[in-house]
Scaffold this motif. Sequence first.
Motif, PDB file in Angstrom:
ATOM      1  N   ALA A  23       0.863  -1.185   0.000  1.00 24.26           N
ATOM      2  CA  ALA A  23       0.000   0.000   0.000  1.00 24.26           C
ATOM      3  C   ALA A  23       0.895   1.230   0.000  1.00 24.26           C
ATOM      4  O   ALA A  23       2.024   1.192   0.504  1.00 24.26           O
TER       5      ALA A  23
ATOM      6  N   ILE B 139      -2.417  -0.331   5.805  1.00 23.61           N
ATOM      7  CA  ILE B 139      -3.124  -0.619   4.556  1.00 23.61           C
ATOM      8  C   ILE B 139      -4.569  -0.156   4.655  1.00 23.61           C
ATOM      9  O   ILE B 139      -5.124   0.422   3.713  1.00 23.61           O
TER      10      ILE B 139
ATOM     11  N   PHE C  73      -4.654  -1.195  -2.138  1.00 25.02           N
ATOM     12  CA  PHE C  73      -3.509  -2.091  -2.049  1.00 25.02           C
ATOM     13  C   PHE C  73      -3.213  -2.693  -3.418  1.00 25.02           C
ATOM     14  O   PHE C  73      -4.044  -2.657  -4.330  1.00 25.02           O
TER      15      PHE C  73
END
Length: 200
Positions: free
Chosen positions: A60, A101, A107
Amino acid sequence: MAEAAVRYLRSNRTPAPEPVEALPRPDLRCVAEDERAPLDPAEFRRVLGAFATGVTVITAPPTADGDSPAGFACQSFTSLSLTPPLVAFMVGRTSSTWPRIARAGVFCVNVLGAGQGELCRAFAVSGADKFAGVAHDAAPVSGSPRLTGAVAWIDCAIHAVHTGGDHLIVVGRVNALGTADDPSEPLLFHRGRFTRPARP
């Protein structure tokens, strides 16, 4: 083959089902003693280790100036839905990377190649600068790190998160994806070690 399957599904469409009301989301809590199955954890891992999996690194982008990107090694990844295009991965509730994340809301799944076992080990370490010396560029939609040498990448936005015992089930909606120009064999994990597909 995949195109033929899609054509078949499109030609055999059934009327859309009535909407189903979502079940209430379970509370985020520890597993209670009366919920524990009478299984030996070592035996559970041994038996499930017979199922070979691919190996991915979930990444991420930074969420604030000065932050580094986030990433962790993940075997628990799967495709989920064609329409809409969804994938899913599982992450432990104790993961220190998952909150980063989650804050990013996006992501990228990097499917590792057969020669990337050391890269996987680097992303399995907690607390280290996992991206030090790791070549990558930005995935086209989310900006998440796309690792050089990965055999495939899937760029996603977080679609839903569900509880699953001591893990979370993270569903991602796919916004872009692709493979390497000259993809190698995938990295596999089987019975506690890395391996590669057997040649015929």
